[in-house]
Design a protein around this motif. Structure first.
Motif, PDB file in Angstrom:
ATOM      1  N   CYS A 116       0.832  -1.206   0.000  1.00 57.15           N
ATOM      2  CA  CYS A 116       0.000   0.000   0.000  1.00 57.15           C
ATOM      3  C   CYS A 116       0.863   1.250   0.000  1.00 57.15           C
ATOM      4  O   CYS A 116       1.995   1.249   0.495  1.00 57.15           O
ATOM      5  N   MET A 146     -10.144   1.958  -0.512  1.00 54.58           N
ATOM      6  CA  MET A 146      -9.306   0.812  -0.147  1.00 54.58           C
ATOM      7  C   MET A 146     -10.105  -0.274   0.561  1.00 54.58           C
ATOM      8  O   MET A 146      -9.728  -1.457   0.519  1.00 54.58           O
ATOM      9  N   VAL A 173      -8.864  -3.617  -1.350  1.00 59.44           N
ATOM     10  CA  VAL A 173      -7.905  -4.537  -0.750  1.00 59.44           C
ATOM     11  C   VAL A 173      -8.313  -5.980  -1.023  1.00 59.44           C
ATOM     12  O   VAL A 173      -7.459  -6.853  -1.241  1.00 59.44           O
ATOM     13  N   HIS A 207      -3.851   4.072  -0.265  1.00 61.43           N
ATOM     14  CA  HIS A 207      -4.336   4.378   1.081  1.00 61.43           C
ATOM     15  C   HIS A 207      -4.846   5.807   1.163  1.00 61.43           C
ATOM     16  O   HIS A 207      -4.120   6.760   0.890  1.00 61.43           O
TER      17      HIS A 207
END
Length: 378
Positions: free
Chosen positions: A147, A313, A317, A331
């Motif tokens: 990230c 995110m 993710v 992020h």
């Protein structure tokens, strides 16, 4: 005709919430400095909550920056009734049904961004039914994803603040730093990026984002200037739809070229990938949700491209963890107040939780910031 015995469950209720998320500071990137947009002071977030006969609930999200939030909410409200009575497991069928309910306004842009909130909710619900995190339902290649932070590198911030935010991000466990470029004075961009590189060191991943504000000659000059700084990528150096121009830069310079966040259909991503690009940056809410994102992911994987999803995110993710080639996730802490849960970030990576579905629930603050709501039940 549907066989009743094959129906797993039925959708009995839908709640739409239009939430205005205030930003603590007006945000400026190159589009503001070129006079094309005003500083961004808020994000319009669209939530869809879908409930079923069996007592399950899925939460989905879409969003719009600067303008379009009320339009997304209005379109979602118009097409929401087609969900009632459907089996929530039939996600592809439901996506098509939602699309055809509003087909006269097209299959990209605002119309599919409204569908995205429903689609994400259905995938959240499906993973919850299985008792799995969404990434595990899709099939993971990894339990954590690299990230990088973007929110500290906007052009409105003086370089001292950008440097301090970069240090704070790395100390918090984030793995890389991205800053905005596209200042009218190219020398300012070069000085800012050089200062960040010196602060974080040669081995820390560093990316830059021009937000589509260079023409082709300027992009070539800037790519040449940035090549010695060992950047991971240069993002959106050209207009988002200048696929050929991005491909030429990718073929000419050592630094990877990344783009795709502004595209709002699988067809557009297909054209971009066919033209030739290094890193593709799809955004699930913008392309129509997880269903359509998976289509883009398959196209990118077939060409062995890197993947770096844009924004949100909390959703990406999971999708990045299911991509075969090591990806990046962006992020942004902006959505933190909207959810009760937090993603774990350490050692440069964003880690999947063991919570089922997306693993998030709406906070009281999200309810307090709701400016419009629509409910429909069977």
């Amino acid at each position: 005709m549907t066989n009743p015995t094959s129906v797993v469950d039925r959708i009995t209720g839908v709640t739409l919430s239009s939430v205005t998320l205030p930003l603590p500071t007006g945000i400026s990137d190159a589009k503001v400095l070129t006079g094309r947009q005003k500083p961004m002071t808020e994000v319009a977030v669209l939530f869809a909550e879908i409930t079923t006969e069996a007592g399950l609930e899925g939460i989905g999200v879409s969003y719009s920056k600067r303008a379009g939030g009320p339009g997304q909410f209005a379109h979602a409200r118009e097409i929401a009734p087609v969900l009632i009575g459907e089996d929530p497991s039939d996600i592809g069928k439901i996506w098509d049904k939602l699309m055809w309910a509003g087909a006269s306004v097209g299959r990209s842009g605002l119309s599919v961004q409204a569908i995205a909130a429903f689609d994400v909710a259905l995938w959240d619900l499906k993973a919850k039914r299985a008792g799995l995190p969404l990434a595990k339902l899709l099939g993971t290649y990894r339990d954590s994803v690299r990230c990088y932070n973007t929110s500290g590198g906007f052009l409105h911030a003086p370089i001292e603040e950008v440097l301090d935010r970069a240090t704070e991000s790395l100390e918090s466990g984030i793995g890389g730093i991205k800053i905005k470029v596209g200042h009218p004075d190219n020398a300012v961009d070069i000085a800012r990026v050089t200062a960040v590189r010196e602060r974080i060191g040669d081995r820390t991943p560093l990316m830059v984002d021009a937000n589509q504000q260079w023409d082709r000659p300027t992009a070539r000059r800037m790519c040449r200037a940035f090549d010695p700084l060992s950047l991971v990528w240069i993002e959106e150096p050209l207009d988002a739809y200048d696929f050929a121009g991005h491909a030429q830069l990718a073929q000419t310079f050592d630094t990877a070229i990344a783009t795709g966040e502004m595209l709002t259909s699988v067809a557009e991503h297909s054209e971009l990938i066919r033209a030739g690009i290094d890193i593709v940056q799809p955004d699930a809410p913008r392309v129509g949700g997880i269903t359509r994102f998976l289509d883009v992911m398959a196209l990118a994987g077939r060409e062995h491209l890197q993947l770096a999803p844009h924004f949100v995110m909390e959703v990406h993710v999971h999708l990045a963890a299911a991509y075969p080639i090591e990806p990046w996730v962006e992020h942004f802490e902006w959505f933190d107040p909207l959810f009760n849960e937090r993603l774990e970030i350490r050692d440069g990576r964003m880690h999947l939780s063991s919570r089922p579905g997306l693993g998030v629930t709406l906070s009281d603050q999200a309810r307090a910031w709701t400016v419009d709501e629509f409910r429909i039940k069977a």
